[in-house]
Write an enzyme that holds these catalytic residues in place. Structure first.
Site, PDB file in Angstrom:
ATOM      1  CE  LYS A 148      -3.692  -0.480   2.253  1.00 22.20           C
ATOM      2  NZ  LYS A 148      -4.572  -0.747   3.409  1.00 22.20           N
ATOM      3  NE  ARG A 186      -7.269   3.455   4.001  1.00 18.12           N
ATOM      4  CZ  ARG A 186      -7.632   4.695   3.745  1.00 18.12           C
ATOM      5  NH1 ARG A 186      -6.723   5.660   3.728  1.00 18.12           N
ATOM      6  NH2 ARG A 186      -8.896   4.995   3.493  1.00 18.12           N
ATOM      7  N   GLY A 202      -7.647  -5.727   3.120  1.00 21.84           N
ATOM      8  CA  GLY A 202      -8.703  -5.984   4.090  1.00 21.84           C
ATOM      9  C   GLY A 202      -8.317  -6.916   5.213  1.00 21.84           C
ATOM     10  CB  THR A 250      -8.595   1.251   7.767  1.00 18.97           C
ATOM     11  OG1 THR A 250      -7.849   0.571   6.763  1.00 18.97           O
ATOM     12  CG2 THR A 250      -8.681   2.728   7.403  1.00 18.97           C
ATOM     13  CD  GLN A 264      -3.549   8.721   1.579  1.00 18.04           C
ATOM     14  OE1 GLN A 264      -4.130   7.688   1.875  1.00 18.04           O
ATOM     15  NE2 GLN A 264      -3.245   9.048   0.345  1.00 18.04           N
ATOM     16  CD  GLU A 299      -9.362   1.499  -0.677  1.00 17.81           C
ATOM     17  OE1 GLU A 299      -9.405   2.431   0.149  1.00 17.81           O
ATOM     18  OE2 GLU A 299      -8.920   0.368  -0.419  1.00 17.81           O
ATOM     19  CD  GLN A 321      -3.469   1.450  -1.748  1.00 16.91           C
ATOM     20  OE1 GLN A 321      -2.764   1.238  -2.721  1.00 16.91           O
ATOM     21  NE2 GLN A 321      -2.973   1.893  -0.605  1.00 16.91           N
ATOM     22  NE  ARG A 369      -5.823  -3.097  -2.295  1.00 21.80           N
ATOM     23  CZ  ARG A 369      -6.814  -2.336  -1.843  1.00 21.80           C
ATOM     24  NH1 ARG A 369      -7.977  -2.299  -2.489  1.00 21.80           N
ATOM     25  NH2 ARG A 369      -6.664  -1.600  -0.786  1.00 21.80           N
ATOM     26  CG  HIS A 398     -15.733 -40.691 -18.073  1.00 19.91           C
ATOM     27  ND1 HIS A 398     -15.773 -40.551 -16.687  1.00 19.91           N
ATOM     28  CD2 HIS A 398     -15.380 -41.962 -18.300  1.00 19.91           C
ATOM     29  CE1 HIS A 398     -15.450 -41.693 -16.132  1.00 19.91           C
ATOM     30  NE2 HIS A 398     -15.191 -42.558 -17.088  1.00 19.91           N
TER      31      HIS A 398
END
Length: 895
Positions: free
Chosen positions: A22, A115, A130, A134, A181, A295, A307, A309, A845
């Site tokens: 992150k 976070r 997750g 946070t 942040q 995000e 964010q 990722r 089969h």
């Protein structure tokens, strides 16, 4: 700033060991000029220094290493103890000073989001998103330090511990940074995916939006608006009722409020802002070179990114070059057709792609209409769909293999946008007709007048000659010549076997359809066909299953042999037989079985899998299950009973027809069709059987070449050849010694681990979009799992989930729930009273064998092995096509 604290401007993607995924992403995007709120990271060095204060963490880590992912009770107790311990520890003075200085420089009067950022988080191959905590709207020095300490402790939440254990991460090796942040107080916030997370389409940006802070959306408190932007245009807009929103409090912290009625149904972002946000997402995707989970928030007329990722849940994208203006190409999973959807090693993929005979300029090349995606082979059927007839026939043919696959193709070919932009495909019609016409002529001959009694001798003679020819072609050659011969052998295999052998079972399939259609038309009888399927003679795979029962019966009188089967080392099984009472008697039957079927195994289309004659670990549990679930001789008696029932049903069918107007003519036609059906359907498995004989010859050749390269010091193990393609192996055999062979093999081993955790789609486009067919609703009870009925009958019993045959422990009266089955699974069919599969169709089969054995069966229930728990009591309706859970087994632990 120092080793304990780094500003976003000091970070980039190389900073991951210090600030986690992150933090590294935020630094990278800050440097790239994206709108990122200012902040800093408390580094992993600070975390490690903090832990060194503890005198008990070493003991805690030892306990963590002994915990399995599904031991939820132990994880809860241990995790709580660790968290309480860490939160009670003081922050060392030098770390405290560094954090406070950074906070003052960034703005002591500001509110912050704090976070966690783990070093194993937001990676291309795994996401820990997750897993840690946070804290929002943190104000003041003490509140900030407390939030940092709680973030460190959150590395040991229950979900984080379980996730690491499940994915093989060392608890001690995963370290934690803390992102601090500046808070943005948004009017709207949400999540943006640069590819559709549901369908996988790489051409669609998917945006979830809600009022207030994004935590309401992430935590599932609200249903967000959904906006989708495709090719720069707003394609989907769903406005949801948003009853709640989370807002920041002036004194710190957050509050959840109910929105006014009018605001609840308002569109969170207007159309222009949606397109603006999607454009930002595309820029971030291009910057990273991969699809992103972003995000975002919107405040005072500006977007902010908090964010980004990688999206790790997407199935990989096919590597195809599609000319501009063409429709996205449609690819289908070869593994779903062959009832083996596991990921394969590179050699397995290379062999299958060489096997396909069309779309190649040379016999040794891999087929250009196939591609390897996520360790599976996919076939590009787009050019075939340029034929109007193929767009009608192919969905019907595929539905017999896997109903959902057929429905998916049917849905795609109805789309005018797809059909209008199909690629040019000169020569396809001529090629298809040239290949199919002689096969159909042979089918017609066998259907109408060819002596049915000649079929089995003809097929068996062809198989014997084919194997002899293959042995001659691949024997007494070494090095590059051996690899070239293998490529030639594989490349020509389908072109020789298919036209010769397929007409026999194909005539049987056509006759079965005609028998069913005519018995319905003339007698209104749709049940007789199910009885006629039983006890088909000469089916080589059914005979294999019966011989498994013979082996079980041969072992019963000898306790030491039985003990070896149930508890012995499979790799030493044959050797140990010589040392126990009854071993020589049982060994004779064992050797006879291996001579006939030793080249088979579960997942046998993957040439890299050990065969039964090499490793019987997947065979012995089936013999054990048979001994538990069947009486001596019961398997033969049941099969013979099925054959008698089929004979009686055929005679009764003909007698009823003779009593009708034009009865003698109807009975004569039906008699021929029943004779063809009963005589030729038993040959359905012979082409696959012959293919596996040849695959075993090729496998032995590849391993021999691997041994040669081990002696030369090129490879460490003979089976390392399976992590190479045929062309790569040829280059090694020719003497090329490229640097980095060991690194390449290691990389591919890691890729295989990752691919094995992915669920492959049946159908996908070249844009990565997963195509899902829509099944018509059937007459099924509420709460039932609906699939495709493939073998009639209703049975109630205990569900036994079998993911791998070597782990099977079927008991008498149990219903087998499997992801798929191929001939290597056949030994388990005698032990089961019913069958449920996640993939399959009427002619695959498992369905055919179930009908022969008279087992009710339903296939095509996505996720059946997780929806149905091991030990549940269920009702399986193979006539209507559903499974209903009657009683849950609540004592089973679920993953």
């Amino acid at each position: 700033m120092n080793d304990y604290v780094l500003d976003f401007n000091q970070l980039d993607r190389s900073s991951l060991p210090l600030v986690g995924g992150k933090g590294a992403n935020l630094g990278e995007m800050t440097k790239a000029g994206f709108p990122i709120p200012a902040g800093f990271c408390v580094t992993t060095d600070a975390y490690l220094t903090f832990l060194k204060q503890s005198e008990v963490m070493d003991e805690f880590f030892q306990q963590l290493n002994g915990v399995e992912a599904d031991q939820l009770g132990e994880i809860t107790v241990l995790g709580q103890s660790i968290r309480e311990h860490l939160v009670s520890m003081p922050v060392p003075d030098d770390i405290r000073t560094s954090i406070v200085q950074a906070w003052q420089q960034t703005g002591a009067d500001q509110a912050y989001a704090v976070r966690s950022s783990a070093t194993a988080e937001d990676l291309p191959s795994a996401s820990f998103a997750g897993q840690q905590d946070t804290y929002l709207n943190v104000r003041g020095e003490e509140a900030l330090l407390h939030a940092v300490r709680k973030c460190w402790a959150s590395l040991f939440t229950d979900r984080a511990i379980s996730y690491r254990a499940r994915n093989g991460f060392d608890h001690r090796a995963v370290q934690l940074s803390v992102v601090v942040q500046r808070m943005v107080f948004p009017e709207v916030s949400g999540i943006m995916f640069t590819a559709d997370p549901i369908t996988g389409s790489r051409n669609t940006v998917s945006i979830d939006a809600s009022f207030g802070l994004g935590e309401a959306l992430v935590s599932g408190l609200v249903s967000a608006d959904l906006y989708q932007v495709r090719s720069g245009k707003l394609s989907t807009k769903t406005v949801s009722r948003k009853k709640l929103a989370i807002f920041a409090l002036a004194e710190g912290g957050t509050v959840t409020k109910e929105l006014p009625e009018a605001e609840q149904v308002m569109q969170a972002l207007d159309d222009a802002r949606i397109l603006e946000l999607a454009a930002i997402g595309e820029k971030i995707k291009r910057y990273y070179g991969s699809e992103q989970d972003i995000e975002w928030c919107f405040a005072q007329g500006n977007f902010y990114i908090v964010q980004s990722r990688p999206i790790t849940s997407l199935y990989p994208l096919p590597e195809l070059s599609i000319p501009p203006g063409e429709s996205p190409h449609l690819l289908l999973s070869f593994g779903h057709q062959q009832m083996m959807t596991d990921a394969m090693k590179p050699m397995g993929l290379s062999v299958l792609r060489t096997l396909f005979p069309f779309g190649k300029t040379g016999i040794r090349e891999m087929n250009e209409h196939t591609t390897a995606v996520g360790g599976r082979v996919y076939v590009d059927i787009t050019k075939l769909l340029t034929l109007k007839q193929a767009r009608v026939i192919l969905p019907k043919v595929l539905s017999n293999i896997d109903e959902m696959m057929g429905l998916g193709v049917a849905e795609i070919v109805k789309q005018e946008s797809f059909v209008q932009h199909l690629p040019s495909a000169p020569g396809v019609r001529k090629g298809v007709i040239g290949f199919i016409r002689p096969v159909l002529l042979k089918v017609l001959r066998k259907l109408l007048y060819a002596p049915v009694s000649d079929a089995h001798p003809e097929v068996n003679a062809y198989i014997e000659a084919s194997i002899h020819k293959g042995e001659n072609q691949l024997s007494r050659v070494y090095g590059p010549e051996r690899i070239v011969r293998i490529q030639e052998h594989i490349g020509s295999l389908l072109l020789t076997i298919f036209p010769q052998l397929i007409p026999y079972p194909l005539a049987g399939i056509v006759s079965s359809r005609l028998v069913n259609a005519l018995s319905m038309k003339w007698l209104g009888d749709s049940e007789v066909i199910h009885v006629l399927n039983r006890g088909l003679s000469g089916n080589i795979t059914s005979e294999m299953g019966l011989m498994i029962g013979d082996l079980a019966d041969a072992a019963r009188p000898y306790p030491q042999v039985t003990d070896l089967i149930l508890h012995g080392d499979p790799l030493l099984f044959r050797e140990k037989l010589q040392q126990v009472e009854g071993g020589s008697v049982f060994g004779e039957q064992w050797d006879r079985f291996m001579k006939l079927y030793g080249m088979r195994c579960p997942g046998e289309i993957d040439i890299t899998r050990p065969r039964w004659c090499e490793d019987p670990s997947t065979l012995l549990p089936s013999i054990g299950s048979h001994m538990r679930s069947m009486e001596p001789g019961e398997h033969r008696a049941k099969f013979a009973e099925g054959a008698l029932q089929a004979e009686a049903a055929a005679n009764d069918l003909l007698n009823r027809l003779r009593a009708q107007p034009f009865g003698r003519l109807k009975a004569k036609l039906m008699s021929r069709l029943v004779s063809v059906f009963r005589g030729l359907m038993g040959l359905r498995e012979h082409p696959k059987y012959l293919m596996m004989q040849h695959f075993y010859l090729v496998r032995k050749g590849l391993l021999n070449e691997g041994n040669s390269l081990v002696k030369k010091g090129v490879l460490q193990r003979a089976d390392d050849v399976f992590y190479l393609s045929l062309d790569e192996l040829l280059k090694l055999a020719e003497g090329e010694r490229p640097s980095g062979v060991a690194a390449l093999l290691e990389q591919r081993m890691e890729e295989l681990k990752r691919f094995r955790g992915m669920k492959p789609p049946r159908l996908m486009t070249s844009e990565g979009e997963i195509v899902i067919g829509r099944r018509k609703l059937q007459d099924a009870p509420e709460g039932a799992f609906v699939g495709t009925p493939v073998s009639a009958g209703v049975i109630e019993g205990i569900a036994r989930v079998v993911l791998r045959p070597e782990e099977a422990k079927l008991n008498k009266g149990e219903i087998m729930i499997a992801p798929f089955t191929d001939p290597g699974w056949t030994p388990l069919f005698h032990s089961a009273v019913g069958l449920v599969m996640e993939v399959g169709g009427l002619m695959t089969h498992g369905a055919v064998v179930a009908r022969e054995y008279g087992l009710p069966a339903v296939v095509g229930i996505d996720g059946a092995t997780t929806l149905i728990r091991d030990g549940d009591r269920i009702r399986l309706d193979g006539t209507r096509g559903y499974v209903l859970v009657l009683e849950r087994n609540d004592f089973m632990k679920l993953d």
